[in-house]
Design an enzyme around this catalytic site. Structure first.
Site, PDB file in Angstrom:
ATOM      1  N   ASN A   1       0.836  -1.215   0.000  1.00 28.69           N
ATOM      2  CA  ASN A   1       0.000   0.000   0.000  1.00 28.69           C
ATOM      3  C   ASN A   1       0.865   1.258   0.000  1.00 28.69           C
ATOM      4  O   ASN A   1       0.527   2.241  -0.659  1.00 28.69           O
ATOM      5  CB  ASN A   1      -0.957  -0.004   1.193  1.00 28.69           C
ATOM      6  CG  ASN A   1      -2.161  -0.879   0.927  1.00 28.69           C
ATOM      7  OD1 ASN A   1      -3.054  -0.506   0.164  1.00 28.69           O
ATOM      8  ND2 ASN A   1      -2.167  -2.059   1.527  1.00 28.69           N
TER       9      ASN A   1
ATOM     10  N   HIS B   1      -8.098  -0.995   5.875  1.00 30.05           N
ATOM     11  CA  HIS B   1      -8.422  -2.260   6.550  1.00 30.05           C
ATOM     12  C   HIS B   1      -8.974  -3.238   5.521  1.00 30.05           C
ATOM     13  O   HIS B   1      -9.807  -2.859   4.690  1.00 30.05           O
ATOM     14  CB  HIS B   1      -9.460  -1.990   7.645  1.00 30.05           C
ATOM     15  CG  HIS B   1      -9.827  -3.226   8.401  1.00 30.05           C
ATOM     16  ND1 HIS B   1      -8.975  -3.793   9.328  1.00 30.05           N
ATOM     17  CD2 HIS B   1     -10.920  -4.026   8.337  1.00 30.05           C
ATOM     18  CE1 HIS B   1      -9.545  -4.892   9.809  1.00 30.05           C
ATOM     19  NE2 HIS B   1     -10.718  -5.047   9.226  1.00 30.05           N
TER      20      HIS B   1
ATOM     21  N   ASP C   1      -9.738   6.714  14.872  1.00 29.25           N
ATOM     22  CA  ASP C   1     -10.112   7.268  16.173  1.00 29.25           C
ATOM     23  C   ASP C   1      -9.507   6.377  17.251  1.00 29.25           C
ATOM     24  O   ASP C   1      -8.616   5.573  16.963  1.00 29.25           O
ATOM     25  CB  ASP C   1     -11.634   7.454  16.281  1.00 29.25           C
ATOM     26  CG  ASP C   1     -12.373   6.115  16.255  1.00 29.25           C
ATOM     27  OD1 ASP C   1     -11.708   5.053  16.307  1.00 29.25           O
ATOM     28  OD2 ASP C   1     -13.610   6.131  16.180  1.00 29.25           O
TER      29      ASP C   1
ATOM     30  N   ASP D   1     -10.209   0.129  14.340  1.00 30.47           N
ATOM     31  CA  ASP D   1     -10.951   0.096  13.071  1.00 30.47           C
ATOM     32  C   ASP D   1     -12.380   0.606  13.212  1.00 30.47           C
ATOM     33  O   ASP D   1     -13.307   0.095  12.574  1.00 30.47           O
ATOM     34  CB  ASP D   1     -10.954  -1.343  12.487  1.00 30.47           C
ATOM     35  CG  ASP D   1      -9.540  -1.888  12.309  1.00 30.47           C
ATOM     36  OD1 ASP D   1      -8.646  -1.107  11.935  1.00 30.47           O
ATOM     37  OD2 ASP D   1      -9.330  -3.088  12.558  1.00 30.47           O
TER      38      ASP D   1
ATOM     39  N   GLU E   1      -7.275  -2.436  -2.603  1.00 29.34           N
ATOM     40  CA  GLU E   1      -6.650  -1.486  -1.663  1.00 29.34           C
ATOM     41  C   GLU E   1      -5.734  -0.524  -2.406  1.00 29.34           C
ATOM     42  O   GLU E   1      -5.703   0.676  -2.121  1.00 29.34           O
ATOM     43  CB  GLU E   1      -5.818  -2.246  -0.616  1.00 29.34           C
ATOM     44  CG  GLU E   1      -6.654  -3.033   0.372  1.00 29.34           C
ATOM     45  CD  GLU E   1      -5.818  -3.668   1.483  1.00 29.34           C
ATOM     46  OE1 GLU E   1      -6.405  -4.024   2.497  1.00 29.34           O
ATOM     47  OE2 GLU E   1      -4.592  -3.811   1.322  1.00 29.34           O
TER      48      GLU E   1
HETATM   49  C1  GRF Z   1      -3.268  -4.508   4.153  1.00 29.77           C
HETATM   50  O1  GRF Z   1      -4.051  -5.624   3.835  1.00 29.77           O
HETATM   51  C2  GRF Z   1      -4.038  -3.517   4.955  1.00 29.77           C
HETATM   52  O2  GRF Z   1      -5.411  -3.555   4.684  1.00 29.77           O
HETATM   53  C3  GRF Z   1      -3.787  -3.953   6.375  1.00 29.77           C
HETATM   54  O3  GRF Z   1      -2.458  -4.404   6.379  1.00 29.77           O
HETATM   55  C4  GRF Z   1      -2.122  -4.872   5.084  1.00 29.77           C
HETATM   56  C5  GRF Z   1      -0.841  -4.189   4.716  1.00 29.77           C
HETATM   57  O4  GRF Z   1      -0.293  -4.720   3.529  1.00 29.77           O
HETATM   58  N1  GRF Z   1      -4.028  -2.869   7.296  1.00 29.77           N
HETATM   59  P1  GRF Z   1       0.955  -4.011   2.853  1.00 29.77           P
HETATM   60  O5  GRF Z   1       2.072  -3.974   3.882  1.00 29.77           O
HETATM   61  O6  GRF Z   1       0.530  -2.644   2.412  1.00 29.77           O
HETATM   62  O7  GRF Z   1       1.314  -4.894   1.700  1.00 29.77           O
END
Ligand code: GRF
Length: 218
Positions: A18, A113, A145, A149, A178
């Protein structure tokens, strides 16, 4: 004159796909934010290498080095202030941020999430969606917050749960969404186009953003 780019700090603990999506988005000419700092509590996180490859400053704050959570949170805050960070994105950051941190930072803190909140909060969202027999899952970008989540939802994207899915295949389908959703949500925030009334987050009038919380983007 174009508005100055919003300075974003990304907090990571793991592989950082991400983070990579945010780095790639921020390279686009019209993107309203720049990734100014990446902080990890895990020194070996692959995400740190991604930041370095992109020439982004990093800070490593191993949580075990701090006697208590408040001290860790203070160190985080200092690093963010040093780099004049205005927006924080949690991207696979495996620590809970305390109330005092959120109040002291003052700016928006976003999290992504891997489920359609409020279903399946917490650590094992993908596994739980499968075990529950959900037919649709997805991902949520929300404001952070004090809860786990629980903050107001900025945007969601749905994916089907297919017969024969295992945790890896469903996680991969969610991850792909994502990587589209997080840059879109950060864009909304960085352009100052969201307003928050209680739990409700309203996005601005741009056609591309309307209904983001109701359907898949793109
Ligand atoms: C993702 O699935 C995100 O939704 C969760 O942690 C994971 C992180 O994945 N909070 P990455 O490190 O971005 O590959």
């Amino acid at each position: 004159m174009a508005a100055p780019l919003k300075r974003v700090g990304v907090l990571v603990s793991g592989s950082g796909t991400n983070l990579q999506a945010l780095i790639d988005a921020a390279r686009e000419a019209d993107y309203p934010a720049e990734i100014s700092l990446v902080i990890s509590n895990v020194p070996t996180a692959r995400a740190l290498q991604r930041a370095q490859d992109a020439g982004i400053p990093i800070a490593v704050l191993p949580h075990g080095d701090f006697p208590e959570r408040a001290a860790f949170d203070r160190a985080l805050l200092e690093a963010l202030r040093r780099h004049r960070v205005e927006v924080v994105c949690l991207a696979g950051f495996m620590r809970i941020l305390g109330k005092d941190f959120l109040a002291a930072f003052g700016g928006p803190v976003l999290n992504i999430h891997p489920a359609l909140l409020p279903s399946f909060p917490g650590m094992h969202a993908v596994r739980q969606a499968l075990a529950y027999g959900a037919k649709i899952s997805g991902c949520t970008v929300h404001l952070v917050d004090e809860g786990t989540d629980t903050g107001p939802v900025i945007a969601q994207a749905a994916v089907p749960v297919l017969d024969g899915d295992d945790e890896a295949s469903l996680a991969a389908r969610i991850h792909a969404e994502e990587h589209r959703l997080y840059p879109l949500a950060l864009r909304l925030v960085a352009e100052g186009r969201i307003s928050v009334q209680g739990r409700l987050v309203k996005a601005g009038a741009e056609p591309a953003c309307q209904g983001l919380s109701l359907r898949n983007p793109g």
